[in-house]
Design a protein around this motif. Sequence first.
Motif, PDB file in Angstrom:
ATOM      1  N   ARG A   1      43.601  63.490  50.415  1.00  0.00           N
ATOM      2  CA  ARG A   1      43.256  62.577  51.510  1.00  0.00           C
ATOM      3  C   ARG A   1      42.081  61.672  51.118  1.00  0.00           C
ATOM      4  O   ARG A   1      42.038  60.492  51.486  1.00  0.00           O
ATOM      5  CB  ARG A   1      42.909  63.370  52.763  1.00  0.00           C
ATOM      6  N   PHE A   2      41.132  62.222  50.374  1.00  0.00           N
ATOM      7  CA  PHE A   2      39.974  61.447  49.936  1.00  0.00           C
ATOM      8  C   PHE A   2      40.410  60.258  49.089  1.00  0.00           C
ATOM      9  O   PHE A   2      39.939  59.129  49.275  1.00  0.00           O
ATOM     10  CB  PHE A   2      39.029  62.351  49.151  1.00  0.00           C
ATOM     11  N   TYR A   3      41.345  60.482  48.184  1.00  0.00           N
ATOM     12  CA  TYR A   3      41.790  59.396  47.312  1.00  0.00           C
ATOM     13  C   TYR A   3      42.830  58.491  47.963  1.00  0.00           C
ATOM     14  O   TYR A   3      43.251  57.505  47.353  1.00  0.00           O
ATOM     15  CB  TYR A   3      42.265  59.962  45.966  1.00  0.00           C
ATOM     16  N   GLU A   4      43.198  58.786  49.184  1.00  0.00           N
ATOM     17  CA  GLU A   4      43.997  57.848  49.973  1.00  0.00           C
ATOM     18  C   GLU A   4      43.116  56.837  50.708  1.00  0.00           C
ATOM     19  O   GLU A   4      43.620  55.857  51.251  1.00  0.00           O
ATOM     20  CB  GLU A   4      44.871  58.616  50.971  1.00  0.00           C
ATOM     21  N   ILE A   5      41.802  57.072  50.725  1.00  0.00           N
ATOM     22  CA  ILE A   5      40.865  56.096  51.279  1.00  0.00           C
ATOM     23  C   ILE A   5      40.816  54.902  50.332  1.00  0.00           C
ATOM     24  O   ILE A   5      40.741  55.067  49.110  1.00  0.00           O
ATOM     25  CB  ILE A   5      39.457  56.707  51.446  1.00  0.00           C
ATOM     26  N   GLU A   6      40.855  53.688  50.883  1.00  0.00           N
ATOM     27  CA  GLU A   6      40.805  52.480  50.049  1.00  0.00           C
ATOM     28  C   GLU A   6      39.580  52.508  49.157  1.00  0.00           C
ATOM     29  O   GLU A   6      38.493  52.921  49.586  1.00  0.00           O
ATOM     30  CB  GLU A   6      40.802  51.237  50.939  1.00  0.00           C
ATOM     31  N   GLY A   7      39.741  52.067  47.935  1.00  0.00           N
ATOM     32  CA  GLY A   7      38.702  52.172  46.926  1.00  0.00           C
ATOM     33  C   GLY A   7      37.329  51.725  47.358  1.00  0.00           C
ATOM     34  O   GLY A   7      36.334  52.431  47.132  1.00  0.00           O
ATOM     35  N   SER A   8      37.226  50.575  48.003  1.00  0.00           N
ATOM     36  CA  SER A   8      35.918  50.054  48.387  1.00  0.00           C
ATOM     37  C   SER A   8      35.280  50.853  49.518  1.00  0.00           C
ATOM     38  O   SER A   8      34.061  50.849  49.679  1.00  0.00           O
ATOM     39  CB  SER A   8      36.033  48.585  48.799  1.00  0.00           C
ATOM     40  N   ALA A   9      36.101  51.549  50.306  1.00  0.00           N
ATOM     41  CA  ALA A   9      35.587  52.332  51.432  1.00  0.00           C
ATOM     42  C   ALA A   9      35.348  53.791  51.052  1.00  0.00           C
ATOM     43  O   ALA A   9      34.736  54.529  51.822  1.00  0.00           O
ATOM     44  CB  ALA A   9      36.568  52.268  52.607  1.00  0.00           C
ATOM     45  N   ARG A  10      35.795  54.175  49.880  1.00  0.00           N
ATOM     46  CA  ARG A  10      35.679  55.571  49.462  1.00  0.00           C
ATOM     47  C   ARG A  10      34.345  55.792  48.764  1.00  0.00           C
ATOM     48  O   ARG A  10      34.038  55.140  47.762  1.00  0.00           O
ATOM     49  CB  ARG A  10      36.820  55.929  48.518  1.00  0.00           C
ATOM     50  N   PRO A  11      33.536  56.727  49.254  1.00  0.00           N
ATOM     51  CA  PRO A  11      32.247  57.016  48.598  1.00  0.00           C
ATOM     52  C   PRO A  11      32.444  57.572  47.193  1.00  0.00           C
ATOM     53  O   PRO A  11      33.514  58.085  46.854  1.00  0.00           O
ATOM     54  CB  PRO A  11      31.599  58.062  49.509  1.00  0.00           C
ATOM     55  N   ASP A  12      31.429  57.476  46.387  1.00  0.00           N
ATOM     56  CA  ASP A  12      31.434  58.092  45.068  1.00  0.00           C
ATOM     57  C   ASP A  12      31.292  59.598  45.250  1.00  0.00           C
ATOM     58  O   ASP A  12      30.454  60.066  46.037  1.00  0.00           O
ATOM     59  CB  ASP A  12      30.261  57.555  44.247  1.00  0.00           C
ATOM     60  N   SER A  13      32.107  60.362  44.554  1.00  0.00           N
ATOM     61  CA  SER A  13      32.055  61.823  44.703  1.00  0.00           C
ATOM     62  C   SER A  13      30.676  62.381  44.363  1.00  0.00           C
ATOM     63  O   SER A  13      30.272  63.417  44.893  1.00  0.00           O
ATOM     64  CB  SER A  13      33.120  62.489  43.832  1.00  0.00           C
ATOM     65  N   ARG A  14      29.917  61.680  43.513  1.00  0.00           N
ATOM     66  CA  ARG A  14      28.578  62.153  43.153  1.00  0.00           C
ATOM     67  C   ARG A  14      27.593  62.050  44.311  1.00  0.00           C
ATOM     68  O   ARG A  14      26.521  62.647  44.276  1.00  0.00           O
ATOM     69  CB  ARG A  14      28.055  61.373  41.950  1.00  0.00           C
ATOM     70  N   ASP A  15      27.984  61.293  45.351  1.00  0.00           N
ATOM     71  CA  ASP A  15      27.127  61.137  46.523  1.00  0.00           C
ATOM     72  C   ASP A  15      27.515  62.091  47.652  1.00  0.00           C
ATOM     73  O   ASP A  15      26.977  61.985  48.755  1.00  0.00           O
ATOM     74  CB  ASP A  15      27.192  59.695  47.036  1.00  0.00           C
ATOM     75  N   LEU A  16      28.435  63.005  47.370  1.00  0.00           N
ATOM     76  CA  LEU A  16      28.998  63.855  48.415  1.00  0.00           C
ATOM     77  C   LEU A  16      28.755  65.339  48.157  1.00  0.00           C
ATOM     78  O   LEU A  16      28.616  65.777  47.017  1.00  0.00           O
ATOM     79  CB  LEU A  16      30.506  63.611  48.542  1.00  0.00           C
ATOM     80  N   ILE A  17      28.742  66.079  49.239  1.00  0.00           N
ATOM     81  CA  ILE A  17      28.734  67.544  49.234  1.00  0.00           C
ATOM     82  C   ILE A  17      30.168  68.004  49.455  1.00  0.00           C
ATOM     83  O   ILE A  17      30.879  67.474  50.320  1.00  0.00           O
ATOM     84  CB  ILE A  17      27.840  68.085  50.365  1.00  0.00           C
ATOM     85  N   PHE A  18      30.608  68.979  48.682  1.00  0.00           N
ATOM     86  CA  PHE A  18      31.936  69.565  48.865  1.00  0.00           C
ATOM     87  C   PHE A  18      31.765  70.913  49.558  1.00  0.00           C
ATOM     88  O   PHE A  18      31.148  71.829  49.005  1.00  0.00           O
ATOM     89  CB  PHE A  18      32.648  69.750  47.527  1.00  0.00           C
ATOM     90  N   LEU A  19      32.295  71.030  50.750  1.00  0.00           N
ATOM     91  CA  LEU A  19      32.250  72.264  51.532  1.00  0.00           C
ATOM     92  C   LEU A  19      33.634  72.894  51.550  1.00  0.00           C
ATOM     93  O   LEU A  19      34.613  72.252  51.934  1.00  0.00           O
ATOM     94  CB  LEU A  19      31.798  71.968  52.964  1.00  0.00           C
ATOM     95  N   SER A  20      33.716  74.141  51.132  1.00  0.00           N
ATOM     96  CA  SER A  20      34.976  74.884  51.142  1.00  0.00           C
ATOM     97  C   SER A  20      34.801  76.122  52.019  1.00  0.00           C
ATOM     98  O   SER A  20      33.808  76.838  51.884  1.00  0.00           O
ATOM     99  CB  SER A  20      35.339  75.296  49.715  1.00  0.00           C
ATOM    100  N   THR A  21      35.748  76.371  52.896  1.00  0.00           N
ATOM    101  CA  THR A  21      35.611  77.550  53.749  1.00  0.00           C
ATOM    102  C   THR A  21      35.650  78.828  52.934  1.00  0.00           C
ATOM    103  O   THR A  21      34.952  79.788  53.243  1.00  0.00           O
ATOM    104  CB  THR A  21      36.719  77.604  54.817  1.00  0.00           C
ATOM    105  N   HIS A  22      36.456  78.825  51.874  1.00  0.00           N
ATOM    106  CA  HIS A  22      36.608  79.995  51.023  1.00  0.00           C
ATOM    107  C   HIS A  22      36.289  79.602  49.587  1.00  0.00           C
ATOM    108  O   HIS A  22      36.542  78.474  49.173  1.00  0.00           O
ATOM    109  CB  HIS A  22      38.031  80.545  51.107  1.00  0.00           C
ATOM    110  N   GLU A  23      35.740  80.529  48.837  1.00  0.00           N
ATOM    111  CA  GLU A  23      35.424  80.278  47.434  1.00  0.00           C
ATOM    112  C   GLU A  23      36.681  79.745  46.737  1.00  0.00           C
ATOM    113  O   GLU A  23      37.738  80.368  46.795  1.00  0.00           O
ATOM    114  CB  GLU A  23      34.949  81.581  46.789  1.00  0.00           C
ATOM    115  N   PRO A  24      36.598  78.597  46.093  1.00  0.00           N
ATOM    116  CA  PRO A  24      37.810  77.949  45.571  1.00  0.00           C
ATOM    117  C   PRO A  24      38.513  78.776  44.491  1.00  0.00           C
ATOM    118  O   PRO A  24      37.871  79.436  43.668  1.00  0.00           O
ATOM    119  CB  PRO A  24      37.279  76.635  44.984  1.00  0.00           C
TER     120      PRO A  24
END
Length: 201
Positions: A72-95
């Motif tokens: 879903r993240f990579y379905e966001i249009e390129g210019s509107a999609r934040p850089d992954s380095r600027d984001l926190i990844f939250l997972s409910t369960h250890e991946p």
Amino acid sequence: MTQGTDNYQLLDALLGAMERGIIPATEAGVAAGNKIFGAALMCKSDLSTVLVETNNETENPLWHGEVHTLKRFYEIEGSARPDSRDLIFLSTHEPCSMCLSAITWAGFDNFYYFFSHEDSRDSFSIPHDLKILKEVFTLEPGGYNRTNAFWKGQSIHALIDGLPEPQRNELKSRADAIRAKYDELSAAYQASKDGNAIPLN
């Protein structure tokens, strides 16, 4: 601002994303026959939630909560999609091993998880993460590097345990309520899983 204050704000935001975003999405996902795993992406700068998703294995067995979130993240249009380095990844369960690799390939330098691999096996009767780590990678539980050249993975519960009172008790109470909700969702999934077409259910 102290490290404890920083951690409290982060943990408050992580739990809030679960309470207000991931859990409602997961309720709908479980009702459709999917597992209880979900994820969210949050801005490092202000801790706002960018995207929430949940497991969608009834559509594709690769759509674990984390991988479906990245889809879903990579379905966001390129210019509107934040850089992954600027984001926190939250997972409910250890991946799982697939999701760990997906997080890596997508360029995230972190992830936070609420439930451990052992929780998935022991509390939710979903042992596949640990079985795959053992059978394919010959790793015992906890055998992968949670801090490495790509990212740092951290347990939300361990971070809560490191807080001073009364913050620790406050967040532990919220965490207990979240765990109780996932117990309900797990019971619903286990009761209906024989009717789905997920290969490893």
